[in-house]
Design a protein around this motif. Structure first.
Motif, PDB file in Angstrom:
ATOM      1  N   LEU A 200       0.833  -1.203   0.000  1.00  0.00           N
ATOM      2  CA  LEU A 200       0.000   0.000   0.000  1.00  0.00           C
ATOM      3  C   LEU A 200       0.871   1.257   0.000  1.00  0.00           C
ATOM      4  O   LEU A 200       0.602   2.208  -0.743  1.00  0.00           O
ATOM      5  CB  LEU A 200      -0.921  -0.001   1.221  1.00  0.00           C
ATOM      6  N   ALA A 201       1.894   1.256   0.839  1.00  0.00           N
ATOM      7  CA  ALA A 201       2.785   2.416   0.899  1.00  0.00           C
ATOM      8  C   ALA A 201       3.469   2.653  -0.444  1.00  0.00           C
ATOM      9  O   ALA A 201       3.627   3.811  -0.881  1.00  0.00           O
ATOM     10  CB  ALA A 201       3.823   2.213   1.995  1.00  0.00           C
ATOM     11  N   GLU A 202       3.856   1.584  -1.097  1.00  0.00           N
ATOM     12  CA  GLU A 202       4.530   1.710  -2.400  1.00  0.00           C
ATOM     13  C   GLU A 202       3.638   2.390  -3.439  1.00  0.00           C
ATOM     14  O   GLU A 202       4.139   3.076  -4.342  1.00  0.00           O
ATOM     15  CB  GLU A 202       4.929   0.319  -2.916  1.00  0.00           C
ATOM     16  N   GLN A 203       2.321   2.218  -3.300  1.00  0.00           N
ATOM     17  CA  GLN A 203       1.413   2.814  -4.272  1.00  0.00           C
ATOM     18  C   GLN A 203       1.459   4.333  -4.247  1.00  0.00           C
ATOM     19  O   GLN A 203       1.069   4.987  -5.237  1.00  0.00           O
ATOM     20  CB  GLN A 203      -0.030   2.329  -4.029  1.00  0.00           C
ATOM     21  N   ILE A 204       1.933   4.914  -3.165  1.00  0.00           N
ATOM     22  CA  ILE A 204       2.049   6.376  -3.088  1.00  0.00           C
ATOM     23  C   ILE A 204       3.512   6.796  -2.927  1.00  0.00           C
ATOM     24  O   ILE A 204       3.790   7.915  -2.484  1.00  0.00           O
ATOM     25  CB  ILE A 204       1.183   6.950  -1.948  1.00  0.00           C
ATOM     26  N   GLY A 205       4.422   5.899  -3.241  1.00  0.00           N
ATOM     27  CA  GLY A 205       5.841   6.242  -3.204  1.00  0.00           C
ATOM     28  C   GLY A 205       6.463   6.244  -1.826  1.00  0.00           C
ATOM     29  O   GLY A 205       7.497   6.877  -1.607  1.00  0.00           O
ATOM     30  N   GLN A 206       5.869   5.513  -0.873  1.00  0.00           N
ATOM     31  CA  GLN A 206       6.392   5.446   0.487  1.00  0.00           C
ATOM     32  C   GLN A 206       6.774   4.024   0.841  1.00  0.00           C
ATOM     33  O   GLN A 206       6.691   3.116   0.014  1.00  0.00           O
ATOM     34  CB  GLN A 206       5.368   6.001   1.478  1.00  0.00           C
ATOM     35  N   ALA A 207       7.204   3.796   2.082  1.00  0.00           N
ATOM     36  CA  ALA A 207       7.622   2.476   2.547  1.00  0.00           C
ATOM     37  C   ALA A 207       7.359   2.364   4.042  1.00  0.00           C
ATOM     38  O   ALA A 207       7.190   3.382   4.726  1.00  0.00           O
ATOM     39  CB  ALA A 207       9.108   2.262   2.258  1.00  0.00           C
ATOM     40  N   VAL A 208       7.310   1.156   4.541  1.00  0.00           N
ATOM     41  CA  VAL A 208       7.196   0.941   5.985  1.00  0.00           C
ATOM     42  C   VAL A 208       8.458   1.503   6.642  1.00  0.00           C
ATOM     43  O   VAL A 208       9.572   1.175   6.237  1.00  0.00           O
ATOM     44  CB  VAL A 208       7.004  -0.555   6.309  1.00  0.00           C
ATOM     45  N   VAL A 209       8.296   2.337   7.670  1.00  0.00           N
ATOM     46  CA  VAL A 209       9.432   3.043   8.269  1.00  0.00           C
ATOM     47  C   VAL A 209       9.708   2.640   9.705  1.00  0.00           C
ATOM     48  O   VAL A 209      10.561   3.247  10.355  1.00  0.00           O
ATOM     49  CB  VAL A 209       9.228   4.575   8.183  1.00  0.00           C
ATOM     50  N   GLY A 210       9.020   1.620  10.201  1.00  0.00           N
ATOM     51  CA  GLY A 210       9.257   1.193  11.578  1.00  0.00           C
ATOM     52  C   GLY A 210       8.470  -0.064  11.887  1.00  0.00           C
ATOM     53  O   GLY A 210       7.696  -0.557  11.063  1.00  0.00           O
ATOM     54  N   PRO A 211       8.662  -0.591  13.079  1.00  0.00           N
ATOM     55  CA  PRO A 211       7.964  -1.825  13.471  1.00  0.00           C
ATOM     56  C   PRO A 211       6.467  -1.557  13.660  1.00  0.00           C
ATOM     57  O   PRO A 211       6.052  -0.424  13.904  1.00  0.00           O
ATOM     58  CB  PRO A 211       8.630  -2.198  14.801  1.00  0.00           C
ATOM     59  N   PRO A 212       5.656  -2.614  13.568  1.00  0.00           N
ATOM     60  CA  PRO A 212       4.207  -2.452  13.771  1.00  0.00           C
ATOM     61  C   PRO A 212       3.870  -2.090  15.204  1.00  0.00           C
ATOM     62  O   PRO A 212       4.638  -2.385  16.104  1.00  0.00           O
ATOM     63  CB  PRO A 212       3.637  -3.816  13.375  1.00  0.00           C
TER      64      PRO A 212
END
Length: 212
Positions: A200-212
């Motif tokens: 989902l984050a990749e769809q807007i040019g982002q990425a997971v940035v930390g633990p859940p």
């Protein structure tokens, strides 16, 4: 753990999890990113809720004016120990219209939290973001339906899908960090939920940035 997370417990309990996907010092940029995520899902039944900590009378009066339909609850331990109604849970919050405007009446209640729940998307987010300043606060968009992604092993579940924006604290919403604002993707907790949140984050040019 601060009351900021009260509004989004549903996304963090046994069947839900939140993954931080964007962090910034700019609250407007955080809100814009959250909205880009929202645009990925089905928003027919989506609603928005907000929550903010207020430590001074001036802050309470400001929020009361900006959010005239808000509810206020006290986090003052002395008040809870002193008031019989508070001990029994019969009287723990006040609607903005019935909240005192007198400093002498408000001081014993501080700190207060103001909440406005289940509002139409787009109705409160801009005004709320503009008044946050250095306070703990959150915006949660619930009942969003994320797109299905079979290759990631995920089918949207409306009771957990959503977006949460947390202001002035770390991504776990447990430690004050003024100037740090984090956008989280809320998904159903399954084995591949982090992979799906990353997608989902990749769809807007982002990425997971930390633990859940």
């Amino acid at each position: 753990m601060p009351a900021t997370i009260d509004l989004w417990q549903g996304a963090r309990m046994s069947n839900g999890v939140s993954h931080p996907v964007y962090r910034t010092s700019d609250p407007a940029a955080a809100l814009a990113t959250a909205r880009r995520l929202l645009a990925l899902g089905d928003r027919d039944d989506t609603h928005v809720s907000v929550d903010i900590e207020l430590c001074t009378v001036a802050e309470v009066l400001e929020v009361r004016q900006v959010l005239p339909e808000a509810w206020f609850r006290t986090e003052n331990e002395e008040f809870w120990a002193r008031e019989v109604d508070a001990q029994t849970g019969l009287r723990c919050d006040w609607h903005a219209a019935e909240l005192s405007t007198d400093a002498n009446g408000l001081d014993p209640l501080l700190p207060l939290w103001a909440s406005l729940l289940d509002q139409p998307v787009g109705s409160v987010e801009d005004a709320f973001t503009n008044l946050v300043g250095a306070r703990y606060a959150s915006i949660h968009w619930g009942r969003l339906i994320w797109p299905e992604a079979p290759e990631r092993g995920y089918s949207g579940r409306v009771e957990h899908d959503g977006v949460t924006l947390v202001f002035n604290c770390d991504d776990a919403a447990t430690t004050r960090r003024v100037g740090t604002h984090t956008v989280c993707v809320d998904v159903h907790r399954i084995e591949g939920s982090q992979s799906y949140a990353a997608w989902l984050a990749e769809q807007i040019g982002q990425a997971v940035v930390g633990p859940p």
